[in-house]
Scaffold this motif. Structure first.
Motif, mmCIF file in Angstrom:
data_model
loop_
_atom_site.group_PDB
_atom_site.id
_atom_site.type_symbol
_atom_site.label_atom_id
_atom_site.label_comp_id
_atom_site.label_asym_id
_atom_site.label_seq_id
_atom_site.Cartn_x
_atom_site.Cartn_y
_atom_site.Cartn_z
ATOM 1 N N SER A 5 38.155 48.937 41.951
ATOM 2 C CA SER A 5 37.025 48.136 41.930
ATOM 3 C C SER A 5 36.398 47.906 40.720
ATOM 4 C CB SER A 5 36.174 48.281 43.086
ATOM 5 O OG SER A 5 36.741 47.933 44.313
ATOM 6 N N GLU B 241 35.805 41.880 44.381
ATOM 7 C CA GLU B 241 36.095 40.937 45.600
ATOM 8 C C GLU B 241 36.056 39.900 45.108
ATOM 9 O OE1 GLU B 241 33.647 41.998 48.806
ATOM 10 O OE2 GLU B 241 34.458 44.065 48.912
ATOM 11 N N LEU C 103 42.608 45.751 46.375
ATOM 12 C CA LEU C 103 41.270 46.278 46.744
ATOM 13 C C LEU C 103 41.206 47.165 47.886
ATOM 14 C CD1 LEU C 103 39.790 42.532 45.894
ATOM 15 C CD2 LEU C 103 39.052 44.547 45.055
ATOM 16 N N PRO C 104 39.994 48.000 47.898
ATOM 17 C CA PRO C 104 38.897 48.289 46.900
ATOM 18 C C PRO C 104 39.529 49.162 45.841
ATOM 19 C CG PRO C 104 38.610 49.657 48.970
ATOM 20 C CD PRO C 104 39.951 48.638 49.246
ATOM 21 N N ASP D 188 31.474 46.062 43.402
ATOM 22 C CA ASP D 188 32.386 45.687 44.516
ATOM 23 C C ASP D 188 32.499 44.368 44.768
ATOM 24 O OD1 ASP D 188 33.102 48.483 44.964
ATOM 25 O OD2 ASP D 188 31.988 48.964 46.844
ATOM 26 N N GLU D 189 31.415 43.784 44.713
ATOM 27 C CA GLU D 189 31.207 42.218 45.127
ATOM 28 C C GLU D 189 31.948 41.534 44.004
ATOM 29 O OE1 GLU D 189 28.055 38.619 45.982
ATOM 30 O OE2 GLU D 189 27.277 40.590 45.410
#
Length: 366
Positions: free
Chosen positions: A278, A302, A274-275, A298-299
């Motif tokens: 993604s 993650e 990451l990232p 992105d969330e």
């Protein structure tokens, strides 16, 4: 019958726990019905040994076997694939593995035909051109990669999977997931293999926990078997990436079971990646946990490590590199093995890793 198409005398390679089992009895009864002679071989272990494979190939030559039948997990089928080469060609099975600084000899004679019957849903070796073998005296593990060792015939019967214990179901299932996941994020992926990989992950997500909690559920086992062979097809065309690099190296040093070793590396690899990648990591996270669908890309990406950790916990896949006996002082050796035998896979990962990076990731896996 399918067996009669391959020849008249078989070397039958089986996992040792299948000896005198109902499965073995069914296989041998069918061979006798078809008037096919056979020789039995049960010297199969996790991370199959080159010397054992060479011994089996000598037995096949000695008895004039004209085909091989493999019944069991990935180790049995990988052993059989290597036997198919060595029984008809010169040298040791280890000679045909791909390693840095070594030249793979040409396979000059047609290999023996192979009928593969997997009893686990994990490696996908029933549909790949790969055979992974080890050389314990050198603490090495490497892969034969040649189109000639695609099984001639594969029979995938999920009823053979229902008796597998929870821990084996979990580790082999996570291996299948890793094949699909790594093929999907690989720099060599394409829309066709992405389709196969994502469907494999969907089937995995919808079946792995039920397979672990209720192994007799044939519908769940069938979905997991389908997930496995779809992942195997993607793997066969694309190859693997960094989780397998670390997992294979751990298997070489500590004889760790393959699926569990790869699973123990996957979360740390994703966190390090990451990232980068993604968008694809977000897609996988959403498949595994549809409740995060509305979150930003992105969330979602993650969240993938924690989603996987939750899944690992629920199915009892709690192994770490440390639990297999690796210590800090052995990380440099693990990294050397990784690059010597699997350097060609390191460069397939979407974020290029140096030796220092692999050492850093390995420390996170302890």
């Amino acid at each position: 019958s399918l067996t009669a198409e391959l020849g008249t005398k078989a070397l039958v390679i089986m996992d040792p726990f299948l000896k005198d089992s109902p499965v073995a009895a069914r296989v041998f009864s069918r061979l006798k019905e078809e008037n096919i002679e056979f020789v039995e071989w049960y010297d199969v272990v996790a991370n199959p040994r080159a010397q054992s494979i060479d011994n089996a190939a000598s037995l096949a030559r000695e008895h004039g076997c004209d085909h091989v039948i493999a019944v069991g997990g990935g180790s049995a089928i990988d052993s059989a694939k290597a036997v198919c080469i060595v029984a008809k060609n010169e040298g040791s099975s280890w000679d045909y593995t791909i390693r840095e600084g070594s030249e793979v000899p040409e396979i000059t004679q047609p290999v023996l035909p192979l009928l593969a019957v997997p009893t686990t849903a994990g490696t996908g070796t029933e549909v790949t051109p790969y055979a992974v073998i080890s050389k314990p005296d050198e603490a090495l593990k490497a892969t034969i990669a040649d189109r000639s060792i695609f099984p001639t015939i594969s029979i995938v019967d999920p009823s053979l999977h229902t008796s597998k214990p929870r821990a084996l179901t979990a580790s082999t299932g996570l291996d299948a997931f890793a094949h699909a996941f790594e093929a999907y994020i690989s720099i060599h992926s394409n829309p066709w293999t992405d389709t196969l990989a994502l469907e494999s992950i969907r089937l995995f997500a919808g079946s792995i926990e039920e397979c672990c909690n209720n192994g007799e559920n044939i519908e769940a086992r069938a979905k997991m078997a389908e997930s496995c062979y779809l992942a195997g097809i993607a793997l066969g065309h694309i190859g693997v990436a960094l989780p397998h690099v670390l997992g294979q190296a751990l298997g070489a040093l500590k004889d760790a079971p393959h699926g569990a070793a790869v699973a123990a590396a996957t979360v740390a690899v994703i966190r390090w990646t990451l990232p980068v990648a993604s968008e694809k990591l977000a897609v996988v996270a959403e498949i595994l946990d549809p409740s995060i669908t509305r979150r930003e890309t992105d969330e979602r990406a993650e969240m993938l490590p924690s989603i996987l950790e939750g899944l690992y916990s629920r199915i009892g896949a709690t192994d770490t590199f440390g639990s297999f006996g690796l210590v800090e002082g052995e990380i440099e050796k693990l990294t050397e093995v990784a690059f010597q035998a699997y350097g060609r896979d390191v460069v397939c990962h979407p974020k290029l890793a140096t030796r220092d990076d692999v050492m850093e990731i390995a420390r996170e896996c302890l």
